[in-house]
Design a protein around this motif. Structure first.
Motif, PDB file in Angstrom:
ATOM      1  N   LEU A 100       9.287 -39.340  -9.161  1.00 46.66           N
ATOM      2  CA  LEU A 100       8.591 -40.610  -8.937  1.00 46.66           C
ATOM      3  C   LEU A 100       7.683 -40.547  -7.724  1.00 46.66           C
ATOM      4  O   LEU A 100       7.934 -39.807  -6.768  1.00 46.66           O
ATOM      5  N   GLN A 102      12.816 -45.020 -14.987  1.00 47.13           N
ATOM      6  CA  GLN A 102      13.992 -44.768 -14.168  1.00 47.13           C
ATOM      7  C   GLN A 102      14.802 -46.049 -13.948  1.00 47.13           C
ATOM      8  O   GLN A 102      16.025 -46.013 -13.855  1.00 47.13           O
ATOM      9  N   SER A 123       7.425 -46.116  -6.443  1.00 46.44           N
ATOM     10  CA  SER A 123       8.419 -46.252  -7.508  1.00 46.44           C
ATOM     11  C   SER A 123       9.788 -45.773  -7.036  1.00 46.44           C
ATOM     12  O   SER A 123      10.815 -46.372  -7.361  1.00 46.44           O
ATOM     13  N   THR A 143      14.880 -39.930  -7.534  1.00 46.00           N
ATOM     14  CA  THR A 143      13.474 -40.225  -7.225  1.00 46.00           C
ATOM     15  C   THR A 143      12.596 -38.979  -7.311  1.00 46.00           C
ATOM     16  O   THR A 143      11.416 -39.022  -6.967  1.00 46.00           O
ATOM     17  N   GLY A 175       8.446 -45.092 -12.973  1.00 45.00           N
ATOM     18  CA  GLY A 175       9.350 -45.967 -12.232  1.00 45.00           C
ATOM     19  C   GLY A 175      10.107 -46.914 -13.144  1.00 45.00           C
ATOM     20  O   GLY A 175      11.308 -47.162 -12.960  1.00 45.00           O
TER      21      GLY A 175
END
Length: 239
Positions: free
Chosen positions: A171, A147, A175, A168, A144
């Motif tokens: 993740l 990113q 996150s 995402t 997370g």
């Protein structure tokens, strides 16, 4: 409009193996909005995003970023446009492992010979909760956090538009929600424009608007999406 496509066609293969990945797509994306692109597997959503962002060529039609017709640009001009006016967030974080978080965030600016705007950099770092992580290498960060560094890198140049391709996808739900919250906040509070490809109805519910594709064609739209309304729309497409 921040980004627009008109009669966009992208063909792969030849003869009996030909696939029209995009089959005459005409679509516009408003500035200052968070738009999600969705559709069944093979619908052309990632191809559309790559063509809109100048990452892939197309066979006919036109794409404009602002008033710039990207098909009229030389390779060098297109590279400059992507560097200065477009931000990217991908499923794979694409961070350089030998650089710190701060160095990764500023890499694009350094390559362009530009200095970061101090107040803007500080705003982004604070908004993403990265202040205490700037000296950390990617291997020292969670998925997370990595990113979020990628989001900061995309925003620091103040681009006209950010393209997010399944941001995402790698993740966990918590996150992923943090990243989506930030993308939405960047639109509402920082005036950013975000176009996101996703297969996840929950992720799409963070957007202001959803564009639906099927078989390389525009297949509908969902305004003020919720998870349920997106699921219902996808169901009509057989997704």
């Amino acid at each position: 409009m921040a980004v627009s496509a008109r009669d966009l066609v992208k063909v792969y293969g030849k003869g009996d193996a030909v696939v029209r990945a995009l089959d005459g797509v005409t679509v516009s994306f408003a500035a200052g909005q968070f738009t999600a692109i969705m559709g069944p597997s093979g619908s052309g959503k990632s191809t559309l995003m790559h063509c809109l962002a100048g990452l892939d060529t197309f066979d006919s039609g036109s794409v404009r970023i602002g008033q710039t017709d990207i098909a009229q640009l030389s390779d060098r001009e297109l590279t400059t446009l992507r560097r200065d006016r477009v931000g990217f967030v991908f499923q794979a974080f694409n961070l350089l492992p030998t650089l710190s978080a701060e160095q990764n965030i500023l890499l694009g600016l350094e390559l362009a010979g530009r200095k970061p705007e101090g107040s803007w950099f500080d705003t982004i770092v604070a908004s993403l909760g990265l202040r205490k992580r700037l000296r950390h290498k990617p291997s020292e960060l969670s998925g997370g956090q990595q990113q979020r560094v990628a989001c900061a890198r995309a925003l620091v140049t103040k681009p006209d538009v950010i393209f997010a391709d399944e941001p995402t996808g790698n993740l966990d739900s918590r996150s992923g929600a943090e990243v989506l919250d930030f993308l939405r906040m960047s639109v509402r509070e920082l005036g950013q424009t975000v176009i996101m490809v996703t297969h996840d109805p929950v992720a799409a519910s963070y957007a202001d608007h959803v564009v639906l594709l099927a078989d390389g064609r525009l297949a509908g739209e969902v305004a003020r999406p919720t998870t349920d309304s997106v699921l219902a729309a996808l169901k009509t497409l057989g997704a």
